[in-house]
Design an enzyme around this catalytic site. Structure first.
Site, PDB file in Angstrom:
ATOM      1  N   ASP A   1      47.252  27.350  31.477  1.00 14.02           N
ATOM      2  CA  ASP A   1      48.319  27.543  30.588  1.00 14.02           C
ATOM      3  C   ASP A   1      48.715  26.439  29.716  1.00 14.02           C
ATOM      4  OD1 ASP A   1      50.108  26.015  32.151  1.00 14.02           O
ATOM      5  OD2 ASP A   1      51.253  27.471  32.797  1.00 14.02           O
TER       6      ASP A   1
ATOM      7  N   ASP B   1      48.914  36.856  36.824  1.00 15.66           N
ATOM      8  CA  ASP B   1      49.017  35.568  37.575  1.00 15.66           C
ATOM      9  C   ASP B   1      50.685  35.663  37.888  1.00 15.66           C
ATOM     10  OD1 ASP B   1      50.564  32.803  36.229  1.00 15.66           O
ATOM     11  OD2 ASP B   1      49.976  34.460  34.813  1.00 15.66           O
TER      12      ASP B   1
ATOM     13  N   CYS C   1      46.465  45.287  57.557  1.00 11.54           N
ATOM     14  CA  CYS C   1      45.720  44.250  57.017  1.00 11.54           C
ATOM     15  C   CYS C   1      44.580  43.723  57.938  1.00 11.54           C
ATOM     16  CB  CYS C   1      46.771  43.306  56.523  1.00 11.54           C
ATOM     17  SG  CYS C   1      45.972  41.749  55.662  1.00 11.54           S
TER      18      CYS C   1
ATOM     19  N   CYS D   1      43.192  40.801  56.921  1.00 15.30           N
ATOM     20  CA  CYS D   1      42.904  39.161  56.658  1.00 15.30           C
ATOM     21  C   CYS D   1      42.856  38.413  57.959  1.00 15.30           C
ATOM     22  CB  CYS D   1      44.139  38.847  55.868  1.00 15.30           C
ATOM     23  SG  CYS D   1      45.778  38.460  56.735  1.00 15.30           S
TER      24      CYS D   1
ATOM     25  N   CYS E   1      46.115  38.274  60.130  1.00 17.68           N
ATOM     26  CA  CYS E   1      46.561  39.524  60.482  1.00 17.68           C
ATOM     27  C   CYS E   1      45.873  39.688  61.679  1.00 17.68           C
ATOM     28  CB  CYS E   1      46.738  40.637  59.738  1.00 17.68           C
ATOM     29  SG  CYS E   1      48.091  40.484  58.725  1.00 17.68           S
TER      30      CYS E   1
ATOM     31  N   HIS F   1      48.221  35.146  54.059  1.00 18.93           N
ATOM     32  CA  HIS F   1      48.484  36.507  53.979  1.00 18.93           C
ATOM     33  C   HIS F   1      48.939  37.229  52.736  1.00 18.93           C
ATOM     34  CE1 HIS F   1      49.417  40.496  55.203  1.00 18.93           C
ATOM     35  NE2 HIS F   1      50.500  40.192  54.491  1.00 18.93           N
TER      36      HIS F   1
END
Length: 379
Positions: A94, A268, A306, A308, A311, A337
């Site tokens: 940015d 974002d 989940c 991931c 998890c 996570h």
């Protein structure tokens, strides 16, 4: 040749959301996409390898913070931001404008730029469109952002009109100062607050400058969600169809879905990493504050739906213990996570667009997550 191109793949028949790819010098991004924020050349507590593991292929870094520490000259000497932080995916920087207006109470906006004070040391600083371009050219990001004024919400129509006109003049100066258009794409930023006539003026001004991409700024700054959605629905059709569209600073699951429905390609936000450091996790059933006492003996994963790494291998009880003890590993687990959750959510959004069912997905997700469903079918 432009450094950034957009490839449109499909429009969802149910909602009008678009599926596509943004092509950059450091790889292609499937859109709609969420970009993790690495303010100071790092996504807090995460390694580049972990970000790749969760299929992040673009991250955001901040011009203002990198200008202050370590300095763009050092990053340039290291070979650019990709080399400096060992990240071979795409990077968006940015312009620093938001930080100038949000972190410094002492600022003086002039036509030439903004005079303000370093939020760390109190030192007097000056940032102009030309300086913002020089810094970002030195950083070497794939996508650069034009320097704009970030007006407060709410603001009067007169104030916002003057601000929009200044941002348009600054946008042209940014294009003129941009030294690396062949390998760095510069996005313009649409402003205008909650005023449709000013959003239209801003969109027309910036579209006439033919940027390779456009951001919608000045939203998610305190206005109600319905105002944000109304402004998005009004603004995105004014932007070139063959250029990527980026909604700045938005990362709540509902706003990601609603933004995609209104034609946004890129998002974002620091939200997933910030709340993770407070022990708050995003789950398919809504937010879960893992530091709460009721999870002391809860040996289930953060989210049973989940897959991931966190998890699959760690329990709520263990993560609560780490967070309560202020152990860095606990914050790493909650951050991993949360980022995975949003990146996976965007994959589900893309799959739903491909199958013309994003409206149905939104309704089911809002119902399970616990969002108010009164406007669930109001696309």
């Amino acid at each position: 040749m432009t450094a950034i191109t957009y490839e449109h793949i499909k429009t969802c028949k149910q909602t009008g959301a678009r599926l596509g790819k943004v092509h950059t010098p450091h790889g292609s991004i499937d859109t709609p996409a969420f970009m993790p924020v690495g303010t100071s050349a790092t996504v807090k507590t995460m390694s580049p390898e972990e970000l790749k593991e969760m299929n992040a292929n673009i991250i955001l870094s901040n011009t203002y913070h990198l200008w202050l520490r370590p300095g763009e000259d050092i990053i340039q000497e290291a070979g650019g931001l990709h080399q400096f932080m060992n990240w071979d995916g795409a990077i968006l920087t940015d312009s620093g404008g938001f930080q100038v207006f949000s972190l410094s109470d002492m600022r003086d906006i002039k036509e030439e730029g903004v005079h303000f004070r370093n939020h760390l040391s109190g030192e007097k600083l000056f940032l102009s469109p030309e300086k913002a371009m020089n810094i970002q050219n030195a950083l070497g990001s794939d996508i650069m952002m034009a320097f704009d004024e970030c007006p407060p919400y709410p603001a009067s129509h007169d104030y916002m009109k003057a601000s929009v006109e200044r941002t348009s003049r600054w946008a042209e100066r940014c294009l003129n100062a941009h030294e690396r258009p062949s390998d760095q794409g510069l996005f313009g930023i649409i402003q205008g607050g909650e005023y449709e006539d000013l959003r239209k003026q801003s969109a027309q001004d910036l579209a006439s400058l033919d940027f390779p991409g456009y951001a919608v700024g000045g939203l998610s700054v305190g206005e109600p969600k319905d105002v944000m959605n109304r402004m998005l629905a009004f603004t995105t059709p004014l932007l070139p169809f063959d250029k990527p569209r980026y909604l700045m600073g938005v990362g709540s699951p509902d706003s990601l879905i609603d933004g995609a429905i209104r034609g946004i390609d890129m998002f974002d936000c620091v939200l997933p990493t910030r709340i993770a450091r407070n022990g708050t996790c995003m789950t398919s059933n809504g937010r879960l504050v893992v530091r709460n006492a009721k999870f002391k003996r809860d040996f289930s994963p953060i989210d049973e739906n989940c897959d991931c790494h966190v998890c699959r291998h760690y329990t709520r009880a263990y993560i609560r213990h780490l967070v309560k003890c202020n152990e860095t590993f606990g914050f790493r687990l909650t951050t991993y996570h949360n980022l995975y959750f949003l990146l996976n959510l965007m994959k589900q959004v893309r799959d739903s667009i491909a199958e013309d069912r994003l409206g149905d997905f939104r309704e089911a997700f809002f119902d399970q997550y616990g969002f108010n469903k009164r406007n669930a079918k109001n696309f």
